[in-house]
Each structure stands twice: as structure tokens, then as C-alpha cells.
Design a protein around this motif. Structure first.
Motif, PDB file in Angstrom:
ATOM      1  N   ALA A 167      89.777 161.245  19.196  1.00 48.06           N
ATOM      2  CA  ALA A 167      90.047 160.434  17.999  1.00 48.06           C
ATOM      3  C   ALA A 167      89.094 159.842  17.377  1.00 48.06           C
ATOM      4  O   ALA A 167      88.351 158.660  17.537  1.00 48.06           O
ATOM      5  N   PRO A 168      87.954 160.451  16.374  1.00 48.18           N
ATOM      6  CA  PRO A 168      87.219 160.276  16.066  1.00 48.18           C
ATOM      7  C   PRO A 168      87.060 158.925  15.339  1.00 48.18           C
ATOM      8  O   PRO A 168      86.118 158.596  15.237  1.00 48.18           O
ATOM      9  N   ASP A 169      87.737 159.228  14.256  1.00 47.06           N
ATOM     10  CA  ASP A 169      88.205 158.638  13.522  1.00 47.06           C
ATOM     11  C   ASP A 169      88.062 157.235  13.779  1.00 47.06           C
ATOM     12  O   ASP A 169      87.596 156.327  12.843  1.00 47.06           O
ATOM     13  N   VAL A 170      88.930 156.886  15.198  1.00 54.85           N
ATOM     14  CA  VAL A 170      89.821 155.553  15.036  1.00 54.85           C
ATOM     15  C   VAL A 170      88.451 155.296  15.973  1.00 54.85           C
ATOM     16  O   VAL A 170      88.245 153.933  16.274  1.00 54.85           O
ATOM     17  N   ILE A 211      85.193 155.304  15.757  1.00 56.83           N
ATOM     18  CA  ILE A 211      84.187 154.747  14.573  1.00 56.83           C
ATOM     19  C   ILE A 211      84.893 153.522  14.366  1.00 56.83           C
ATOM     20  O   ILE A 211      83.915 152.210  13.988  1.00 56.83           O
ATOM     21  N   THR A 212      85.356 152.843  14.010  1.00 58.97           N
ATOM     22  CA  THR A 212      86.425 152.708  13.409  1.00 58.97           C
ATOM     23  C   THR A 212      86.273 150.863  14.123  1.00 58.97           C
ATOM     24  O   THR A 212      85.944 150.185  14.134  1.00 58.97           O
ATOM     25  N   GLU A 213      87.544 152.050  15.431  1.00 59.40           N
ATOM     26  CA  GLU A 213      86.956 150.144  16.346  1.00 59.40           C
ATOM     27  C   GLU A 213      85.551 150.066  16.938  1.00 59.40           C
ATOM     28  O   GLU A 213      86.047 148.554  16.936  1.00 59.40           O
ATOM     29  N   PHE A 248      88.867 156.527  23.180  1.00 55.16           N
ATOM     30  CA  PHE A 248      89.308 156.995  21.901  1.00 55.16           C
ATOM     31  C   PHE A 248      88.317 158.293  21.480  1.00 55.16           C
ATOM     32  O   PHE A 248      89.126 159.083  21.436  1.00 55.16           O
TER      33      PHE A 248
END
Lengths: 243, 112, 82, 475
Positions: free
Chosen positions: C51-54, C56-58, C46
């Protein structure tokens, strides 16, 4: 027998999907060339949805991080549903684990002094870090969900370090209820003030500043608290099973 | 040629489906469900990738960005996946406490 | 072959190996950890795909917390697949 | 400006569901009244929304961004009708739900409110990804409720549901990914107008994925193995909710996918075949059942198959029949599940053969008879019109073989329900405790609705005259 069946179905699905993806380009896309149709005004536009977000997102929502703008503002209703899903999961886990909780507590070996002290020290910092992530969701990568997960992980640390540690269910429930009510309340307030549910009714302020982007930080703080308390609740229910 | 990112994510989905159909252990089945979720998430993000684009955070220096919508969708999908997994695991624990087994055929025998 | 392709291919191959391990190994704890590795590699992918937001979340939810929950569940049940 | 916002149908249950834990801290006794009151409020709003939607379709723009930039709720006459049915059934079932004794009560009420909210959202939303989110809300609430009894049967049913439901939602997400990759939009009407920009092969794969995905919730043939065990293991009020709320929302979402998004006409035979397989599978296995709740569950599969067939035949008449059938099935099946709950409670067994003379008490017997006759499609009750119109639609399209199978399955249905009626009204049984008010009031309400709209179906047909626009891709 089951293995063969599984293999055959898996290969079939693989072939069907792979053939579909032959038609989809990877990377070589011009986002501006998809022109959407607006069903409410019944007009065909020359605008494209993702390109519109990228070009106008900062102006329309005040958020520097366009993903946050999409998650909280353009598609905020999805996020409300998603928060509800997590709420449901923690409720469901609590409802199922209810019968196993009253049995007597399991005996656990104490962790050693180093672990106990270190986790006590780290606990505050991890919470602070989680709060940082969700407060700055509209400026930097991150937001309510990872922030909440980080907060839950700090509680997880306490659970692992102290066998007798136990988060108070009542407080968790109150935290998640209040955060959820804040989210829905902001939505309903938008409905009354502007006629649109979840309308961004606060002033946007200057982009790239902390106090900007209207209701986005408010919602992300609520989401962060809610996700944190719910994941802690799930961890607690899972840890709480006594043998 | 099919881009390898698509192939990889479809492969993850398909391995997940294989696990769910072929395995009899409940925890394994849940691992399979989780793998399917992860595969779909990777698929969505690869669809949103634009060659040469940067992350959609506007700092002024870049002009080409990747598609932000799939990223927003995947944020939602990840949380939904973990919720389903937690609920499924708690149901599995409940079944284990009732039957003392994690194998599907043993549980079925227990009921009869 | 540029750097992007090379790094992605290496990571993807590692990810698929971890996925097959998670599918076939009899030790459920190892399977869960292999699943965690899959999630972790996916979160790096990611990041590569911007897609840094995703990512971090993943990494925090998909790899971290769900692995923890899975391990608790294994602890309360059985460790070996029959 | 809109007078009533459809979004309130989602926001109000959500608000009260978040409020319930706080109320539960003070008093647990008021919870059930709060829940019933909330659903009653929701039903009133659904009525107002429906009245407005009859004049012209409502678009409720969320967040102030014009679609497809933002999410929009679109309510046509049919969507408003289904939402009204769901809320009405939810209200009546919540009266029965007041009887629930098993702890933790707060969680039961939260889950059932959110199930209602999810079903409402699935019916109202106009955005494909939002539909997925609400599908997940509905199904996760259902997983929690299905396991609520916390016994072996409940857990087993819930686990089966979780596995199939997760596979289904993965397929829905794959379908969304395929559509998004070609059109870069998620709004249903936007997708529908620009569908020809898609590659034909990708279009078919996307349609199949979405169809299979929603088929899980709509109890379609190969994906409905969860139904009997989940219905059997869940508390009685929850089985009634599944049959009348989440299944209806699922089949309406399926109808949206078929007609609003894809507007397919050349692949509808596929839907008809799936429908007829579902009918056959459900009715034949139902005949072999000895437990009442399992029989009702399989019969529910059969009824959903009939609805699917009606949608698949695709003429105005057949689709009218399908919507009528949704209404009648929601009412009659909820009635039968509540009655089954009482019968199991009174006889302490699930075996039908041991329920001798249970229907001799008129408070149970009359509604039970009305419900069964309506399910069988006897004339003065609402079940008749649905079946009849689906049949007529099939005739006009020339599906003779399928009609023959349909009739055969209906005969099987008559056979097993007649067997049950015979046992239930036989003399010489024991004396059973008479039902409480929380049991017979919902039964009577459902029975009254079935009779009134059976004798005087004109208002329903007026609503269903909007089917023509729905079929051509309107809201």
C-alpha cells in the motif's frame, strides 16, 4: 484501581476481537468471488466491487493509480467529507487558540546562520516536491494528502528556523477557502452537466499522461493546496501560543 | 491460527484503550487515542492484502493486485485521526492554561 | 519461514515494544517520540502490504506532522507525567 | 430523473461554509444573515426532498457510478422526515444564534453550518463508510463548538467528548472492517441482502461494535458521561443544537444499523435493556441536579433512552412512537435550552433555586410551560403521542417489568420538572430584563410547532405509516 479496570477491559476486547479474526483469512483471498447486489436496479450480479475497480478502473476513470481512482472518483464524496474534517479541525484549533494569541510573543533564541540559509534554500524545493506529489497523484503513489503534508512541513521548517516567522492568517484562509470552493464547485458543475454530483465530466485523455483522468488532477490539486494550508494553519496556531 | 498481522493490530488497539482508561495524564490519553487509530488502520490494510498481489497501480506487467478499497478508506482515516488529535491537543493546551495541570484528578479538584 | 514473514515479525515486535514504551514511560516527550516510531514502523508495514499511497501518507502525516504537533503541545505544557 | 437532488442538502452548507471566511474579510455583520439564509434555503430543499421521498424512496447516485461501486444517498420517507426536522430546528436555532457576541464569530458560524451539514449527511447517506465520515464531521464540529466558550467548564466538557467520541469512532471503524472483510462491500442495502454470507460470530461482534460506536453520539447508557459536562460547558445555542441535531442524527444512524443493515429480531432485547438503563440513569440523576443546564442535559439522556427503548421493542407501534419522540424531543429540548440560555443571562446564575418568578413574563413563561408539558408527555402537546405509543408497543410485546421501570422514571421526571415550574412561576421575584426578539421569536416558533402538531397530529401519523417498510429493511 483504574489500571486493573483498564487491563481487564483491554484483555476482554482483545479476546473478543481475536476470536472474530479467526474467521477472516489473511492473504488467501480471491477478490473476484464476492458478488455484489445492486440496490438501485435491484439485481444480483456476478461482479465483485474490488475486482471491478481493478479491471475497469482505468477505463472508467482514466487514472492509472487505482487507489486514486477510488479516493477521488468512485468514493469522491468521502474525500469531500475528509477535506471538511480537516477544515473543521483547523477552524476548531484556530477558534480555541484565539484567546492565547494576543498575549506577548515569546523570546526565542535565534537559530544559527547555517540553519537559516539552508532552510531558505530548501523551502522552495520542498514546496516543489509537494506539488509534484499531488500533481502526479493519478499516475504514481501519493496524492493530495501527502503532498499537502509535505508543503506544510516546508512551512514548519521556516517556523523552526526563524523565530519571528509568521504565516499570514488571511492568506491561509483565502487559500483554503478557494481550494474548498473549487472542490465543491467541481461537484456542483458535475451535477448540472451530467446529473451526478462529482461527476468526472472532463475528457479522460490518454492514461499514463499527466493531463489525463479528467477532473482527478483538478481535485487533487485543490486537495493538496487545501491540506497544505490547513496543516500550516494548525502548526501556526500551535506555535502561536505565547507564554 | 490467527494471522499475526491481525493480532498485532488488535494489540495496538487494545494498548490504546488501556492507555485511555488507565492513565490520568491528558497527553498520554491522546497518545492512546492516536494508537487506537493507527491500530485500526493497520487492521484495514491487512484485510485488503492478497498474497502475491502488487500495489494497485496498473503498469501492464502484473495481473494480481491487492484490494484498493481499504487503502482508500485508510487514507481518509489517517487524516481524520490527525484532525481529531490536533483538536484534542489544543483543548488540552487550553485546559493547561486554565488550571496549570495535565492530570485529570488535579483538574477535577481545581473545578471544585 | 519466508522473507515476508520474517521481516514482518521483526517489525511487528519492534512496533509493539515501542507501543508499550509509549504507554509506560513517564517522560511525555519520549512517549510522543515512541508513538512516532510506532507510526513509522506501521508505515513500513503498509509498504510491505503493498500500500504505497497509504505508506507515504502515514509517514508524512501520521509520523511527521502529528509528532511535530504533539511536541509543540508538550512544549507549551509539561514534560513529565506525575 | 430526480427533480431535487438530496445531495444539495450537503453541498449548499458546505459551499457557504467555505465561502464564509471570504465574506468575513469584507464584513462581519452580514455573516449571521448569510448563515440563516443558507439554512433557510436548506430547509426549503429538505421540504422538497421530503415531499418527493413520500412517493418513492430517492436514490441519489454520486459520481455517476451505480452503487455499490459509487456512493449513494438514499432518502426514504423517514429519512426525509428526520432531515426536515434537523434543518427546521437548525433554522430556528440559528435565529437565536444571531445573538452570539463572542469572537471569533466567523469560526462559530462555520462550525455550526458544518454541524448541520454533518447531521444531514448522517441521515441521508446509504454507504456505511460515508456514514462514518459524516459521523466524524458532526463530532469534530461538536468538539470545536463545545469548547467555544474557552473557559474551564467548556474545555473540560469538550475534552470528555473528544475522548469518548474517538473511542466510539474507533469502534465504528472496527465494525466496518469486520463487515468489509467478509463481504467486500460498503453499501448498506448490499450488506443487508448478503448478510447471511457472514460468519454468525463475526456478525454479532460487528453489530456490537457499530452499536457501541453510534451509541456515543446517541447518548446511550455507559457511553454518555460526556453529555452533562459538554452541554453545561457549551454556549446555550450549541447545547440546543446538540440536543436537536447531532443526537437525532446519531439515533437515526443507530436505527439504520439496527433495522436497515442487520434487520435483527432476536437481539433486540439487548437494545431495550440499554434503553431502559439509559432512561433510568438519566432521570434519576437529573432529579439530583441543582443547575438548570445539567438538569436539562440529564433529562435529554432520559429522553434519548426512551427513543432507544422504542426502537428496541421493535413493533410497528413502538417504532412509530420512537420517531414521534425524536420529533417532539428535538423541538421541546431546543426550546428549553434556549429558554435556559435566557434565564441564565437574566439571573446571572445557573442555580434553579435562584430563578424565582422568571416565568412570570408571558413571553418566556408560556413557551417554557408548553415545552415542559410536552417533554412530560401531557395530552394536547406532541410529547404525548411518542410516550404513549412506546408504552403501548411495550405492552403488546409483554415487557411488563420494563414498562414499570419506564413509568417510574417518568414519575421522577414529572417530579423534578414540577419543582422547577413551581420556582419559575412563584411570585416575589426580582424584575428581570425582558427578552430580546432573537430570544422570544425562536421560543414562540418552537411552541407553535409543538401545539399545532399536538392538536392535529394526523400528518405526522401519515408519515409514520411508512415505518412498516422501514422495519422490514426498506429504505
Amino acid at each position: 484501581m483504574k489500571r486493573i479496570l483498564g487491563g481487564v477491559i483491554a484483555v476482554l476486547i482483545f479476546i473478543v476481537l481475536a476470536l472474530a479474526f479467526v474467521h477472516i483469512p489473511f492473504g488467501n483471498i480471491d477478490l473476484a468471488e464476492y458478488h455484489y447486489y445492486n440496490p438501485v436496479d435491484n439485481e444480483h450480479t456476478q461482479d465483485s466491487v474490488p475486482q471491478h475497480y481493478l479491471d475497469e478502473g482505468k477505463k472508467e476513470t482514466g487514472s492509472t493509480n487505482i487507489v486514486t481512482a477510488v479516493v477521488v472518483d468512485y468514493r469522491g464524496f468521502d474525500t469531500l467529507g475528509e477535506v471538511t474534517v480537516l477544515f473543521l479541525a483547523s477552524t476548531g484549533v484556530g477558534s480555541i487558540m484565539y484567546i492565547f494569541e494576543k498575549e506577548k510573543r515569546r523570546k526565542v533564541r535565534r537559530a544559527n546562520a547555517v540553519v537559516e540559509t539552508a532552510s531558505k534554500l530548501l523551502f522552495g524545493f520542498i514546496i516543489l516536491f509537494g506539488a509534484y506529489i499531488f500533481v502526479h497523484g493519478h499516475l504514481t503513489p501519493g496524492g493530495g494528502f501527502p503532498g499537502g503534508a509535505v508543503i506544510a512541513s516546508s512551512f514548519l521548517l521556516l517556523y523552526l528556523a526563524y523565530p519571528r516567522f509568521h504565516a499570514e492568517h488571511k492568506n491561509l484562509n483565502i487559500a483554503e477557502s478557494l481550494a474548498g470552493l473549487t472542490f465543491v464547485g467541481v461537484g456542483i458543475l458535475g451535477l448540472f452537466l451530467a446529473g451526478y454530483f462529482l461527476y468526472n465530466f472532463l475528457p479522460f485523455g490518454l492514461p499514463t499522461y499527466l493531463f489525463s483522468a479528467g477532473v482527478i488532477p483538478v481535485i487533487y490539486v485543490a486537495v493538496g493546496v487545501k491540506v497544505g494550508s490547513e496543516l500550516t494553519g494548525i502548526v501556526d496556531a500551535m506555535m502561536g501560543v505565547r507564554e | 491460527m490467527i494471522p499475526y498481522y491481525y493480532l498485532a493490530s488488535v494489540a495496538l488497539i487494545v494498548i490504546g484503550i488501556y492507555i485511555v482508561i488507565a492513565k490520568k495524564n491528558l497527553i498520554k490519553i491522546i497518545i492512546g487515542l492516536d494508537m487506537m487509530d493507527t491500530g485500526v488502520n493497520l487492521l484495514l490494510i491487512s484485510i485488503g492484502y492478497v498474497k502475491g498481489g502488487t500495489a494497485p497501480i496498473e503498469n501492464g506487467n502484473y495481473t494480481l493486485y491487492v484490494d484498493p478499497i481499504p487503502q482508500a478508506l485508510v487514507l481518509t482515516a489517517i487524516v481524520i485521526g490527525v484532525s481529531v488529535m490536533a483538536l484534542a491537543l489544543s483543548i488540552v493546551i487550553g485546559l493547561y492554561k486554565n488550571t496549570g495541570s495535565l492530570e485529570l484528578d488535579e483538574i477535577r479538584r481545581e473545578r471544585k | 519461514m519466508d522473507l515476508f514473514t520474517l521481516v514482518s515479525l521483526i517489525l511487528i515486535i519492534a512496533m509493539l515494544i515501542a507501543a508499550v514504551v509509549a504507554a509506560e514511560i513517564k517522560d511525555l516527550l519520549s512517549a510522543a517520540i515512541a508513538m512516532g516510531i510506532v507510526s513509522l514502523i506501521v508505515s513500513i508495514l503498509f509498504y510491505i502490504l503493498q500500500a504505497p499511497d497509504v505508506a507515504i501518507t502515514e509517514a508524512s502525516i501520521g509520523a511527521g506532522l502529528s509528532l511535530a504537533i504533539m511536541i509543540f503541545a508538550i512544549k507549551h505544557t509539561e514534560r513529565w507525567e506525575k | 430523473m430526480i427533480a431535487v437532488h438530496p445531495v444539495l442538502l450537503i453541498a449548499i452548507p458546505l459551499f457557504f461554509a467555505f465561502l464564509l471566511p471570504l465574506i468575513g474579510l469584507f464584513s462581519k455583520k452580514v455573516l449571521k444573515y448569510v448563515v440563516t439564509g443558507t439554512i433557510a434555503l436548506n430547509t426549503i430543499i429538505a421540504l422538497l426532498v421530503f415531499r418527493e421521498a413520500l412517493n418513492s424512496p430517492i436514490f441519489d447516485i454520486l459520481g455517476g457510478f451505480k452503487p455499490p461501486l459509487g456512493i449513494v444517498l438514499m432518502v426514504g420517507p423517514l429519512g426525509g422526515f428526520i432531515a426536515l426536522i434537523i434543518n427546521m430546528a437548525g433554522l430556528i436555532i440559528s435565529i437565536y444564534g444571531m445573538e452570539m457576541k463572542k469572537e471569533p464569530l466567523v469560526k462559530y458560524y462555520m462550525l455550526s453550518l458544518l454541524l448541520l451539514m454533518g447531521a444531514n449527511g448522517m441521515v441521508l447517506t446509504g454507504d456505511l463508510f460515508n456514514l462514518f465520515v459524516f459521523l466524524e464531521v458532526t463530532s469534530i464540529a461538536s468538539y470545536g463548538l463545545a469548547a467555544y466558550n474557552k473557559d474551564l467548564k467548556g474545555f473540560e466538557g469538550a475534552l470528555k467528548y473528544v475522548i469518548l467520541g474517538s473511542i466510539g469512532s474507533t469502534f465504528v471503524l472496527i465494525g466496518i472492517a469486520l463487515i468489509y472483510s467478509q463481504l467486500r462491500t460498503l453499501n448498506m442495502l448490499d450488506i443487508a441482502t448478503r448478510l447471511n454470507e457472514m460468519d454468525p460470530y463475526v456478525k454479532i461482534v460487528a453489530f456490537t461494535s457499530l452499536f457501541l460506536g453510534f451509541g456515543v453520539e446517541a447518548e446511550m447508557f455507559p457511553l454518555n458521561t460526556w453529555v452533562p459536562e459538554t452541554y453545561d460547558g457549551a454556549p446555550h445555542s450549541v447545547s440546543a443544537m446538540f440536543a436537536s441535531m447531532s443526537a437525532k442524527a446519531g439515533i437515526f444512524a443507530l436505527a439504520r444499523v439496527i433495522f436497515t443493515i442487520f434487520a435483527f429480531t432476536n437481539y433486540l432485547w439487548f437494545v431495550v435493556i440499554m434503553g431502559v438503563l439509559t432512561v433510568f440513569f438519566g432521570e434519576i440523576i437529573a432529579y439530583a441536579q441543582r443547575d438548570i443546564k445539567r438538569m436539562l442535559a440529564y433529562s435529554s439522556i432520559g429522553q434519548m433512552g426512551m427513543i432507544l427503548m422504542g426502537l428496541g421493542i421493535g413493533t410497528t407501534m413502538a417504532v412509530e412512537g420512537a420517531f414521534f419522540q425524536m420529533f417532539s424531543h428535538a423541538m421541546a429540548k431546543a426550546l428549553l435550552f434556549i429558554a435556559a440560555g435566557y434565564m441564565i443571562y437574566a439571573t446571572q446564575t445557573e442555580k434553579m433555586s435562584e430563578m424565582k418568578g422568571i416565568g412570570r413574563n408571558p413571553l418566556i413563561g408560556i413557551p417554557l410551560l408548553i415545552g415542559i408539558l410536552s417533554i412530560l408527555g401531557m395530552p394536547p402537546f406532541i410529547g404525548f403521542y411518542g410516550k404513549f405509543y412506546i408504552l403501548m408497543g411495550g405492552f403488546s410485546e409483554g415487557y411488563y417489568a420494563i414498562i414499570a421501570l419506564f413509568l417510574a422514571a417518568s414519575l421522577v421526571e414529572v417530579a423534578y420538572y414540577a419543582r422547577f415550574i413551581k420556582i419559575a412561576f412563584e411570585g416575589g421575584g426580582k424584575r428581570y430584563p425582558s427578552p430580546k426578539a432573537t430570544v422570544y421569536i425562536p421560543l414562540l416558533l418552537f411552541a407553535v410547532i409543538i401545539v399545532i402538531f399536538g392538536v392535529y397530529p394526523k400528518p405526522i401519523f401519515e408519515i409514520l405509516s411508512h415505518v412498516t417498510t422501514f422495519l422490514t429493511g426498506g429504505v
